[in-house]
Design a protein around this motif. Structure first.
Motif, PDB file in Angstrom:
ATOM      1  N   ALA A 127       3.533   5.622  -0.515  1.00 66.15           N
ATOM      2  CA  ALA A 127       2.600   6.657  -0.066  1.00 66.15           C
ATOM      3  C   ALA A 127       2.283   7.631  -1.195  1.00 66.15           C
ATOM      4  CB  ALA A 127       3.174   7.393   1.143  1.00 66.15           C
ATOM      5  N   VAL A 128       3.306   8.053  -1.920  1.00 61.54           N
ATOM      6  CA  VAL A 128       3.083   8.969  -3.051  1.00 61.54           C
ATOM      7  C   VAL A 128       2.245   8.285  -4.117  1.00 61.54           C
ATOM      8  CG1 VAL A 128       4.223  10.211  -4.928  1.00 61.54           C
ATOM      9  CG2 VAL A 128       5.168  10.317  -2.613  1.00 61.54           C
ATOM     10  N   ALA A 129       2.557   7.015  -4.411  1.00 61.80           N
ATOM     11  CA  ALA A 129       1.781   6.271  -5.412  1.00 61.80           C
ATOM     12  C   ALA A 129       0.324   6.139  -4.977  1.00 61.80           C
ATOM     13  CB  ALA A 129       2.400   4.894  -5.622  1.00 61.80           C
ATOM     14  N   ALA A 130       0.092   5.927  -3.689  1.00 64.67           N
ATOM     15  CA  ALA A 130      -1.281   5.787  -3.187  1.00 64.67           C
ATOM     16  C   ALA A 130      -2.036   7.107  -3.275  1.00 64.67           C
ATOM     17  CB  ALA A 130      -1.265   5.284  -1.745  1.00 64.67           C
ATOM     18  N   VAL A 131      -1.377   8.212  -2.974  1.00 62.47           N
ATOM     19  CA  VAL A 131      -2.027   9.525  -3.095  1.00 62.47           C
ATOM     20  C   VAL A 131      -2.446   9.777  -4.541  1.00 62.47           C
ATOM     21  CG1 VAL A 131      -1.632  12.011  -2.978  1.00 62.47           C
ATOM     22  CG2 VAL A 131      -0.895  10.562  -1.098  1.00 62.47           C
ATOM     23  N   LEU A 132      -1.538   9.506  -5.479  1.00 63.33           N
ATOM     24  CA  LEU A 132      -1.852   9.722  -6.898  1.00 63.33           C
ATOM     25  C   LEU A 132      -2.973   8.791  -7.357  1.00 63.33           C
ATOM     26  CD1 LEU A 132       1.761  10.108  -8.360  1.00 63.33           C
ATOM     27  CD2 LEU A 132       0.118  11.912  -7.814  1.00 63.33           C
ATOM     28  N   THR A 133      -2.939   7.545  -6.886  1.00 65.01           N
ATOM     29  CA  THR A 133      -3.992   6.588  -7.260  1.00 65.01           C
ATOM     30  C   THR A 133      -5.344   7.016  -6.707  1.00 65.01           C
ATOM     31  OG1 THR A 133      -2.373   4.777  -7.299  1.00 65.01           O
ATOM     32  CG2 THR A 133      -4.701   4.179  -7.113  1.00 65.01           C
ATOM     33  N   ALA A 134      -5.375   7.439  -5.445  1.00 61.19           N
ATOM     34  CA  ALA A 134      -6.628   7.879  -4.832  1.00 61.19           C
ATOM     35  C   ALA A 134      -7.183   9.109  -5.542  1.00 61.19           C
ATOM     36  CB  ALA A 134      -6.406   8.176  -3.355  1.00 61.19           C
ATOM     37  N   ALA A 135      -6.315  10.069  -5.854  1.00 58.80           N
ATOM     38  CA  ALA A 135      -6.772  11.267  -6.555  1.00 58.80           C
ATOM     39  C   ALA A 135      -7.296  10.921  -7.944  1.00 58.80           C
ATOM     40  CB  ALA A 135      -5.617  12.265  -6.659  1.00 58.80           C
ATOM     41  N   ALA A 136      -6.599  10.013  -8.636  1.00 52.49           N
ATOM     42  CA  ALA A 136      -7.059   9.597  -9.961  1.00 52.49           C
ATOM     43  C   ALA A 136      -8.388   8.852  -9.869  1.00 52.49           C
ATOM     44  CB  ALA A 136      -5.999   8.709 -10.617  1.00 52.49           C
ATOM     45  N   ALA A 137      -8.557   8.028  -8.844  1.00 52.25           N
ATOM     46  CA  ALA A 137      -9.814   7.292  -8.674  1.00 52.25           C
ATOM     47  C   ALA A 137     -10.986   8.246  -8.477  1.00 52.25           C
ATOM     48  CB  ALA A 137      -9.700   6.334  -7.492  1.00 52.25           C
ATOM     49  N   LEU A 174      -6.417   5.074   1.882  1.00 48.44           N
ATOM     50  CA  LEU A 174      -5.695   4.303   0.871  1.00 48.44           C
ATOM     51  C   LEU A 174      -4.185   4.399   1.075  1.00 48.44           C
ATOM     52  CD1 LEU A 174      -7.730   4.819  -2.421  1.00 48.44           C
ATOM     53  CD2 LEU A 174      -7.722   2.873  -0.866  1.00 48.44           C
ATOM     54  N   VAL A 175      -3.704   5.543   1.515  1.00 46.19           N
ATOM     55  CA  VAL A 175      -2.279   5.662   1.847  1.00 46.19           C
ATOM     56  C   VAL A 175      -1.929   4.719   2.994  1.00 46.19           C
ATOM     57  CG1 VAL A 175      -0.505   7.203   2.784  1.00 46.19           C
ATOM     58  CG2 VAL A 175      -2.034   8.014   0.984  1.00 46.19           C
ATOM     59  N   ALA A 176      -2.785   4.690   4.011  1.00 47.33           N
ATOM     60  CA  ALA A 176      -2.536   3.811   5.159  1.00 47.33           C
ATOM     61  C   ALA A 176      -2.527   2.346   4.744  1.00 47.33           C
ATOM     62  CB  ALA A 176      -3.591   4.049   6.239  1.00 47.33           C
ATOM     63  N   VAL A 177      -3.448   1.948   3.878  1.00 48.96           N
ATOM     64  CA  VAL A 177      -3.500   0.559   3.415  1.00 48.96           C
ATOM     65  C   VAL A 177      -2.251   0.212   2.611  1.00 48.96           C
ATOM     66  CG1 VAL A 177      -4.715  -1.012   1.843  1.00 48.96           C
ATOM     67  CG2 VAL A 177      -6.004   0.371   3.462  1.00 48.96           C
ATOM     68  N   ALA A 178      -1.806   1.129   1.770  1.00 47.29           N
ATOM     69  CA  ALA A 178      -0.600   0.884   0.977  1.00 47.29           C
ATOM     70  C   ALA A 178       0.630   0.717   1.863  1.00 47.29           C
ATOM     71  CB  ALA A 178      -0.385   2.030  -0.018  1.00 47.29           C
ATOM     72  N   VAL A 179       0.781   1.581   2.861  1.00 46.84           N
ATOM     73  CA  VAL A 179       1.927   1.490   3.768  1.00 46.84           C
ATOM     74  C   VAL A 179       1.813   0.232   4.633  1.00 46.84           C
ATOM     75  CG1 VAL A 179       3.157   2.641   5.656  1.00 46.84           C
ATOM     76  CG2 VAL A 179       2.256   3.988   3.748  1.00 46.84           C
ATOM     77  N   LEU A 180       0.588  -0.126   4.996  1.00 44.27           N
ATOM     78  CA  LEU A 180       0.364  -1.388   5.707  1.00 44.27           C
ATOM     79  C   LEU A 180       0.895  -2.561   4.878  1.00 44.27           C
ATOM     80  CD1 LEU A 180      -1.243  -2.282   8.383  1.00 44.27           C
ATOM     81  CD2 LEU A 180      -3.033  -2.956   6.790  1.00 44.27           C
ATOM     82  N   GLY A 181       0.669  -2.488   3.575  1.00 42.96           N
ATOM     83  CA  GLY A 181       1.175  -3.514   2.680  1.00 42.96           C
ATOM     84  C   GLY A 181       2.693  -3.575   2.671  1.00 42.96           C
ATOM     85  N   VAL A 182       3.346  -2.416   2.705  1.00 42.39           N
ATOM     86  CA  VAL A 182       4.812  -2.379   2.768  1.00 42.39           C
ATOM     87  C   VAL A 182       5.307  -3.085   4.027  1.00 42.39           C
ATOM     88  CG1 VAL A 182       6.825  -0.873   2.996  1.00 42.39           C
ATOM     89  CG2 VAL A 182       5.003  -0.272   1.408  1.00 42.39           C
ATOM     90  N   ALA A 183       4.687  -2.770   5.159  1.00 39.49           N
ATOM     91  CA  ALA A 183       5.099  -3.371   6.425  1.00 39.49           C
ATOM     92  C   ALA A 183       4.891  -4.884   6.417  1.00 39.49           C
ATOM     93  CB  ALA A 183       4.334  -2.735   7.583  1.00 39.49           C
ATOM     94  N   LEU A 184       3.739  -5.329   5.929  1.00 37.71           N
ATOM     95  CA  LEU A 184       3.452  -6.764   5.904  1.00 37.71           C
ATOM     96  C   LEU A 184       4.361  -7.501   4.929  1.00 37.71           C
ATOM     97  CD1 LEU A 184      -0.456  -6.713   6.051  1.00 37.71           C
ATOM     98  CD2 LEU A 184       1.112  -7.444   7.848  1.00 37.71           C
ATOM     99  N   GLY A 185       4.668  -6.886   3.794  1.00 37.94           N
ATOM    100  CA  GLY A 185       5.576  -7.504   2.845  1.00 37.94           C
ATOM    101  C   GLY A 185       6.973  -7.666   3.414  1.00 37.94           C
ATOM    102  N   THR A 186       7.416  -6.682   4.200  1.00 45.38           N
ATOM    103  CA  THR A 186       8.737  -6.754   4.827  1.00 45.38           C
ATOM    104  C   THR A 186       8.776  -7.820   5.909  1.00 45.38           C
ATOM    105  OG1 THR A 186       9.087  -4.395   4.390  1.00 45.38           O
ATOM    106  CG2 THR A 186      10.494  -5.412   6.054  1.00 45.38           C
ATOM    107  N   VAL A 187       7.716  -7.908   6.687  1.00 44.75           N
ATOM    108  CA  VAL A 187       7.665  -8.910   7.757  1.00 44.75           C
ATOM    109  C   VAL A 187       7.560 -10.313   7.180  1.00 44.75           C
ATOM    110  CG1 VAL A 187       6.304  -9.763   9.700  1.00 44.75           C
ATOM    111  CG2 VAL A 187       6.700  -7.308   9.439  1.00 44.75           C
ATOM    112  N   ALA A 188       6.715 -10.490   6.162  1.00 46.27           N
ATOM    113  CA  ALA A 188       6.457 -11.816   5.604  1.00 46.27           C
ATOM    114  C   ALA A 188       7.575 -12.299   4.690  1.00 46.27           C
ATOM    115  CB  ALA A 188       5.133 -11.812   4.843  1.00 46.27           C
ATOM    116  N   ARG A 189       8.343 -11.379   4.103  1.00 47.65           N
ATOM    117  CA  ARG A 189       9.438 -11.730   3.192  1.00 47.65           C
ATOM    118  C   ARG A 189       8.964 -12.480   1.951  1.00 47.65           C
ATOM    119  NH1 ARG A 189      14.499 -10.863   5.354  1.00 47.65           N
ATOM    120  NH2 ARG A 189      14.239  -9.172   6.848  1.00 47.65           N
ATOM    121  N   GLY A 190       7.765 -12.223   1.528  1.00 44.16           N
ATOM    122  CA  GLY A 190       7.253 -12.857   0.321  1.00 44.16           C
ATOM    123  C   GLY A 190       5.929 -12.255  -0.075  1.00 44.16           C
TER     124      GLY A 190
END
Length: 276
Positions: A127-137, A174-190
């Protein structure tokens, strides 16, 4: 000194003063692992570069389209969101799933047996990385458009509530999409499976739904609904009317948040019940 005096105890070097797993230590460990991944930095750089490059290209072309209405500065800043969201999604998936193929996740969960603090630390890190990325963009895109501002009359009124909503929605989405990625990565295990699921959910499904004859289904998808927050008031109302729903920009972002919450809950259950 008496020959029977006791020598002072020597403490082992490197051990913490208060051993044990704490949220701060778990967060520090996950932050360190995220920074160690070269893909983390590349994902952020690509997201910023794509957002700025697309806006700059459109502004350059607009100089020669004299018969069309000139673009607005607000629209230019968020124009490339569909493309910008993909590297951010990659960032979230890799932070949570990169350890599984190599087996390094076993060591992580051996150190943190309760597991859920690891997921929470990954969510906060991303989430922090996404905030910084969005602000930089937004900042880099604004600078990239400087040569075109006078010719295209590009201006940004930060006192306007719609402007603040669009810019804030850009960051939150963008924060929501990034966290969505965390959840999907944990569920998919790959990483591969998580990325395929993420791209399908935030991008591909909305390309298929119109062919089903039920446009209202678009309003249930996290990508389509969440991006309403980056539309102007008139644009959001028009898109919602075309889908036959009464979704406002903030309600659309709420749909995305509901998806994120549901997938995080699924990830937490998967994490607690799995053997790895």
């Amino acid at each position: 000194m008496s020959e029977h005096s006791v020598a002072p105890a020597v403490l082992p070097v490197g051990l913490p003063d208060r051993p044990g797993v704490t949220p701060v230590r778990v967060l520090r460990a996950e932050l360190g692992k995220a920074l160690a991944l070269r893909s983390t930095g590349w994902a952020a750089v690509v997201a910023v570069a794509v957002n700025a490059a697309i806006a700059t290209f459109v502004a350059y072309q607009a100089r020669y389209e004299l018969d069309s209405q000139p673009p607005s500065m607000l629209g230019m800043l968020t124009l490339a969101l569909v493309a910008t969201q993909l590297p951010v999604l990659v960032l979230g998936v890799l932070v949570s799933a990169a350890e599984y193929p190599s087996g390094a996740a076993r060591s992580t969960f051996l150190a943190v047996p309760r597991r859920l603090p690891v997921l929470a630390a990954q969510v906060l890190t991303v989430a922090v990385a996404a905030v910084l990325t969005a602000a930089a963009a937004l900042a880099v895109t604004s600078l990239a458009l400087l040569p075109f501002r006078a010719e295209l009359s590009l201006a940004l009124d930060l006192s306007d509530p719609q402007t603040r909503r669009v810019l804030g929605g850009f960051v939150l989405y963008l924060v929501a999409v990034a966290v969505l990625g965390v959840a999907l990565g944990t569920v998919a295990r790959g990483p591969a499976a998580g990325l395929v699921a993420g791209v399908g959910l935030v991008f591909l499904l909305e390309q298929v739904v119109p062919f089903l004859g039920a446009p209202w289904l678009l309003a249930t998808l996290p990508g389509w609904a969440g991006r309403l927050a980056m539309e102007s008031d008139a644009g959001a109302a028009e898109r919602a009317a075309q889908a036959g729903v009464g979704l406002t920009p903030w309600l659309g972002l709420g749909v995305t948040a509901a998806w994120v919450g549901a997938l995080l809950l699924t990830a937490a259950v998967r994490l607690r019940r799995s053997g790895v």
